[in-house]
Design a protein around this motif. Structure first.
Motif, PDB file in Angstrom:
ATOM      1  N   ALA A 290       0.833  -1.200   0.000  1.00 39.30           N
ATOM      2  CA  ALA A 290       0.000   0.000   0.000  1.00 39.30           C
ATOM      3  C   ALA A 290       0.868   1.250   0.000  1.00 39.30           C
ATOM      4  N   ALA A 291       0.660   2.100  -0.976  1.00 39.25           N
ATOM      5  CA  ALA A 291       1.454   3.325  -1.090  1.00 39.25           C
ATOM      6  C   ALA A 291       1.290   4.184   0.154  1.00 39.25           C
ATOM      7  N   GLY A 292       2.418   4.674   0.662  1.00 37.34           N
ATOM      8  CA  GLY A 292       2.404   5.629   1.753  1.00 37.34           C
ATOM      9  C   GLY A 292       2.335   5.048   3.146  1.00 37.34           C
ATOM     10  N   LEU A 293       1.987   3.770   3.283  1.00 34.36           N
ATOM     11  CA  LEU A 293       1.840   3.175   4.616  1.00 34.36           C
ATOM     12  C   LEU A 293       3.154   2.511   5.035  1.00 34.36           C
ATOM     13  N   THR A 294       3.726   2.997   6.112  1.00 37.57           N
ATOM     14  CA  THR A 294       4.989   2.464   6.607  1.00 37.57           C
ATOM     15  C   THR A 294       4.772   1.129   7.327  1.00 37.57           C
ATOM     16  N   CYS A 295       5.867   0.445   7.598  1.00 35.43           N
ATOM     17  CA  CYS A 295       5.796  -0.784   8.394  1.00 35.43           C
ATOM     18  C   CYS A 295       5.206  -0.490   9.767  1.00 35.43           C
ATOM     19  N   ASP A 296       5.627   0.624  10.374  1.00 38.81           N
ATOM     20  CA  ASP A 296       5.085   1.025  11.673  1.00 38.81           C
ATOM     21  C   ASP A 296       3.574   1.191  11.618  1.00 38.81           C
ATOM     22  N   ARG A 297       3.095   1.771  10.536  1.00 37.89           N
ATOM     23  CA  ARG A 297       1.647   2.018  10.408  1.00 37.89           C
ATOM     24  C   ARG A 297       0.875   0.703  10.340  1.00 37.89           C
TER      25      ARG A 297
END
Length: 267
Positions: free
Chosen positions: A98-105
């Motif tokens: 998913a574009a823009g979503l970090t691992c943390d997110r």
């Protein structure tokens, strides 16, 4: 290493990566689920080891769980899977594209410190001519190496620090759309000069493929390769002049920057 992998979401990107993984021969079973089951079923029929499944079954059984859903849908998809994932005693890895979503997110959505691999693929991955950047969090080096081997049939599979992955996506993830637009425009120009449409498009596409190979295989700077085509007083330099007058390079740079800035807003 035989394993069960699962794809939650079989849209253009999910399907491209599933096809690449199937070619590797490293996945014994490929579970496929989609909001429209018929779409997943059609893909399952194409892939060795492909099996129609559900989000819940994939969450229970897959070692690698590919999340092929849009950023704005990620929370809705993960919420009902959270209790299933919490009950697992074996190791699993979530793979987000998913574009823009970090691992943390992704971890925040689940409120779990689970292993996450983030990838930014492009659609040519489906035919082995793609680019897939990847990074991981709470994932071992061995697991990342095995993951890269699984996706090797996609094309260039390259590790990138997460801080650069959005910029990488703006170039190679969004870039095919820019390239298709250029190919179409070149073909339109050929048609305007009298070429039949099918021939103009074929010539434009093959030219782009060949020019890309020259960049990759020659090791020369694109500027030097351009200069080699531009004979003094010739036709090519006149075409380059018009592109420069119309801001071609600036427009291409602005397109990448606009895509990057939009990606940052998706976080």
């Amino acid at each position: 290493m035989d394993q069960t992998i699962g794809f939650i979401g079989t849209g253009n990107m999910g399907s491209a990566i599933a096809k690449a993984a199937a070619k590797s021969g490293l996945a014994e079973t490929i579970l496929l689920a989609n909001r429209t089951p018929a779409k997943a079923a059609a893909l399952a029929a194409e892939l060795p080891g492909g099996t129609l499944s559900t989000n819940e079954e994939i969450a229970r059984t897959a070692k690698l769980i590919f999340l092929g859903v849009k950023p704005q849908m990620m929370q809705l998809v993960l919420d009902p899977l959270e209790p299933i994932l919490r009950k697992r005693e074996d190791r699993f890895i979530l793979v987000t594209m998913a574009a823009g979503l970090t691992c943390d997110r992704i971890q925040d959505f689940l409120d779990m410190d689970c292993p996450v691999i983030r990838i930014m693929p492009n659609t040519p991955s489906a035919i082995g001519a793609g680019v897939v950047q990847y990074c991981g969090q709470l994932v071992t080096v061995e697991e990342l190496d095995a993951f890269a081997a699984l996706l090797a049939p996609a094309g260039l599979v390259d590790p990138v620090p997460e801080g650069l992955i959005d910029a990488a996506s703006a170039v190679s993830g969004c870039g095919p759309a820019f390239a298709y637009l250029f190919a179409e425009a070149l073909a339109d120009g050929g048609v305007a000069c009298g070429l039949p449409r099918d021939k103009a498009l074929s010539y434009a596409a093959q030219m782009l493929a060949g020019a890309a190979r020259m960049v990759l295989e020659s090791g020369q700077h694109p500027g030097a390769l351009k200069d080699a085509v531009c004979s003094p007083g010739g036709a090519t330099i006149q075409g380059v002049r018009v592109l420069e007058e119309d801001g071609f390079r600036a427009a291409a740079m602005d397109a990448v920057i606009a895509a990057y800035e939009k990606t940052l807003k998706l976080k």
